[in-house]
Structure formats: structure tokens, C-alpha cells
Design a protein around this motif. Sequence first.
Motif, PDB file in Angstrom:
ATOM      1  N   ASP A 229       0.859  -1.177   0.000  1.00 53.46           N
ATOM      2  CA  ASP A 229       0.000   0.000   0.000  1.00 53.46           C
ATOM      3  C   ASP A 229       0.897   1.229   0.000  1.00 53.46           C
TER       4      ASP A 229
ATOM      5  N   GLN B 219       1.675   0.035  -9.373  1.00 53.04           N
ATOM      6  CA  GLN B 219       0.768   0.074  -8.227  1.00 53.04           C
ATOM      7  C   GLN B 219       0.856   1.415  -7.506  1.00 53.04           C
TER       8      GLN B 219
ATOM      9  N   LEU C 202      -1.313   4.095  -9.143  1.00 51.11           N
ATOM     10  CA  LEU C 202      -2.716   3.987  -8.756  1.00 51.11           C
ATOM     11  C   LEU C 202      -2.942   4.461  -7.324  1.00 51.11           C
ATOM     12  N   ASP C 203      -2.025   4.078  -6.436  1.00 50.33           N
ATOM     13  CA  ASP C 203      -2.187   4.412  -5.012  1.00 50.33           C
ATOM     14  C   ASP C 203      -2.027   5.904  -4.754  1.00 50.33           C
TER      15      ASP C 203
ATOM     16  N   ALA D 213      -2.507   8.378  -6.837  1.00 56.74           N
ATOM     17  CA  ALA D 213      -3.656   9.090  -7.394  1.00 56.74           C
ATOM     18  C   ALA D 213      -4.865   8.955  -6.469  1.00 56.74           C
ATOM     19  N   ALA D 214      -5.052   7.757  -5.908  1.00 56.81           N
ATOM     20  CA  ALA D 214      -6.175   7.543  -4.994  1.00 56.81           C
ATOM     21  C   ALA D 214      -6.009   8.325  -3.701  1.00 56.81           C
ATOM     22  N   ALA D 215      -4.765   8.567  -3.296  1.00 55.56           N
ATOM     23  CA  ALA D 215      -4.509   9.284  -2.050  1.00 55.56           C
ATOM     24  C   ALA D 215      -4.744  10.784  -2.180  1.00 55.56           C
ATOM     25  N   TYR D 216      -4.723  11.298  -3.407  1.00 58.32           N
ATOM     26  CA  TYR D 216      -4.922  12.743  -3.643  1.00 58.32           C
ATOM     27  C   TYR D 216      -6.010  12.931  -4.699  1.00 58.32           C
ATOM     28  N   PRO D 217      -7.219  12.476  -4.435  1.00 53.75           N
ATOM     29  CA  PRO D 217      -8.252  12.436  -5.480  1.00 53.75           C
ATOM     30  C   PRO D 217      -8.696  13.799  -5.978  1.00 53.75           C
TER      31      PRO D 217
ATOM     32  N   THR E 184      -4.940  12.278 -10.847  1.00 53.55           N
ATOM     33  CA  THR E 184      -5.595  11.142 -11.502  1.00 53.55           C
ATOM     34  C   THR E 184      -4.539  10.352 -12.267  1.00 53.55           C
ATOM     35  N   SER E 185      -4.743   9.054 -12.353  1.00 51.56           N
ATOM     36  CA  SER E 185      -3.847   8.237 -13.170  1.00 51.56           C
ATOM     37  C   SER E 185      -4.342   8.229 -14.614  1.00 51.56           C
TER      38      SER E 185
END
Length: 479
Positions: free
Chosen positions: A142, A159, A162-163, A165-169, A173-174
Motif C-alpha cells: 500500500d 501500483q 494507482l495508489d 492518485a487515490a490518495a490525492y483524489p 488522476t492516473s
Amino acid sequence: MIENAGYFLKIHPPQKEFLVHLNLHESKMCIFFLVLAFIGSTQAATDYSGHQVLRVTPRTEEHQQWLRDMEITMVNEIDFWSDVKNIPGSTVDVMIPGRHLATFLDIFNNKNIPVSIMIDDVGLLINEQERNRKKRSATNHDLGSFDYTVYHTYEEIQQWILDIAAAYPTIATSFVLPKRSYEGRTISGIKIRGTGGSAGIRKGVYFEAGIHAREWISPATLIYITKTLLEDYMTGESMAVRLVDTFDWYIVPSLNPDGYVHTWTKERMWRKTRSNNAENAFSGCTGTDANRNWPYEWGGKGTSSHPCSNLYQGKGPLSEMEVEAVVEFLRDKKDKGQDFVWFIDWHSYAQYIITPWSYSTDAPDPPNLQNMLEAGQVMADAIASYKSNTFYEVGTTAELLYEFSGASIDWSYAPYNKYDRTAGGLDVPYSYVVELRDINKYGFILPEDQIEDSGKESVLGVYAMGTYIIDVLSAEGKL
């Protein structure tokens, strides 16, 4: 076989053997070579034990040309880690297998070319670093466990994209480039767009790393820059906020995934892509130098039409899917109204910040060359201000280093041609290659304990250069 007196090197590519004759006539030496149609990759990982990296200092233009000829003709037997530069007295780093060392040292002595040892045993250094990597557990579970001070596999980098980008929505973005690599791998990136800037189309920034597979410090450093930019923006750091709210950022940490995977599994010193050159007579040779494959001024000086060469230009411009993917992606943004103003292709090693042009010393200077050089010097000064006191040189590629065609920064800088993707570039006014650490000791095998310092000093450089670019473009009414 050539009968003139001289040196013979017995070459041992997989499953084959041939002789290279090195012929000495008084003070001049000509290289004659034979290359078999099959020089393939092996199943086992390449063993670099006993390989040395020699630091060679050509004294004359004749020496420089002789080394350039050797780089092309000796193809898979010796590996030029650095290019033969135009600056008199500049050194050239060459990796030579142990079985050929005595012969080459004798040749350099006869040519009166000074030589010193940069790395005594490449295999020993690689194996030591590999043992250290195996001692740690995988770090891609993670984002919280991701270690920014170590090198990561292709899978871990994908990975992480993706991670993060998800942490700073709200700001990240990816994305995926429109074409996969030759071997079918996804080439992913991160887009960063601040919440406080213009709601319309913004100027674009494009950073890429890893176009040369063995340059591991470039993806690691770009990953570090990216995470710092995101963190600093969210904490309100003023320069990061200004940069992220002004530009749309597109960042691709690993552009040559096939080659990068190959360096982890088979050949640590692999440079090129992994495309198949089977349509060529030299059918066993794999890969193209992706930084000789961009369409602007493709196929000129400083490249090779020999598919076994590390400088192989490819069968045509954009023959490499990885390069074509970037061109297609950025041209699509451009066609939809987004202008790009800043481009950096991150490499190693040499500690240079270099600008167009690369393809020729005779090309007219770029109209805004002075601004590009000033921005480069601002970056170099910021890097040097870090505690490590790492110093970078700034200049144009062709004059500071050497001429080579089909380069990323020439394509990014060249005028845009809406109707022909092979006739122009992207029209980016601030286009650079940044050659990261180091210059004296490790070359491509930079230890992991230097990743964090490389990242931190590069962040300072990016912030300083970005601030300069914003100030100049604002003063010119272009922002």
C-alpha cells in the motif's frame, strides 16, 4: 580474415563466435569488424563479474573520432556508458569484459590515450546491491509502506501510480498512454491539476523518466519529485501551490517498461527497448534506443542504423511503440487546445541540464535559448544549494556534449505541425534533458542511499525552474 598485423579479439555472443581485428599502423588504428546474424539474448541473467568500467580521456579530435567509431563497430562486446563529447579533455566511460581488458589497455596505451579505472568490478557492485535489495520485504502493499529511498520494480511503480492518485483524489488522476509497450505492458502516468487555478484549459507540463532502461535513478527521482509536489501542495507550500495551480502536470515515471523489467531479470546494463529486429539481417539483435527514435530530424548524426548498436535509431521514426505512445498522447492534447510549455526527459548519469538543439551544431540557436539557459542555471543553482552540494553543468546538447538525432528534447521543442506528426514537434519553449547523478564513482549503478538526496535536490531544482518559467511567461503575457 584480415591478415595485417595487429590485435585480434575473440568475441563470444551466445551460440556463436567471431573475431574482431584491431589493426595498428604507426599512430593510426582502424577497426574492422564482423558481426554475425545471430546475437541473441540468453535465458540466464548476464554475469558482469570481472567487467571493468574504464575512464578514458581522448586527447585529440582523432582520439574522439576513433572512440566514436569503436562505439559503433564493437556493438555488443564493449559498452559505452557515456558518449564521446565535443569538449576537449572530456572523459568517456567504457565497460569492458575482463577477458578483453589486457588487450584494450594495450591498445589505449599505443594510442596514447590516458585511462583510469572507474569501477573495478561491475558484477561485484551489482551483486552487492542485489543482496541488499533481497534483504528487505516487498514495499508495494500500500502507499503507506512505499519506500521512496529504494529502487522499485515495474509492478511496484504501476501500483504506486494507482495508489498515489487515490490518495490525492482532488488533484491527481492516473492515466494510461494510448499504446502499450512492445511486450504488451501498460505505460501509466499521473496527471496533477490544482484546485485553485483556472477552470479552463491550462498550459501543460510533461515529465518522463526511464526511457533508457538501466538508468534506475531517473524513475526513482521522478517518483520522489511527484510525491513531494503533491504533499507540498496539500500543506500549502507556496512554490508548489503556484506550480500546481498554474499548470496541468503529466508525469510518466517509467516510459520503457520492457527494458526496465529486463534490467531487473536478465541484463542490468540493458539500455534499449525490447522490440524485435527480425526483419533486419541482424535478426538476433533486440531493441532500439528510444531517445534516437523521435521523429524530428530522425536518422542523422549520433545514431546508428546497426540494430545491434546501443545507439540504434530504429527502422523508422516512431518505430518504437513507447515513443509513438507519447507523441500520440501529447499531440492529442495539443490538437484539443492545450499548449505545453515545459518538458523534461530525466536521465542519468553526468549531472547536466541540457537544451536543444541535439541534432546539429550548425542549427540556428533556438529563439529563446538565453531564457532556456537561464532557467537551466536557476535549476542548477537550486540543486547546488542542497546540503550535498551537487553541481550540474548547463548548455545545449550538441555544443556541450555531442550531436545526436531523433532526440526527445528536439522533438518537444520543434514547431508543431498539425497535419504531419513526423514533420515537426510539440512547440514547447522550455525543453530539457536532465542527467542525474553521479559523475565520478557509480554511473548507472547508483546506490540506493543516494536516491533521497537525488530526489530532494531535484525537487529544489524543479521548483526553482518552474518559478522562473512562470515569471517569464507571465511577463510575456503568455500565461
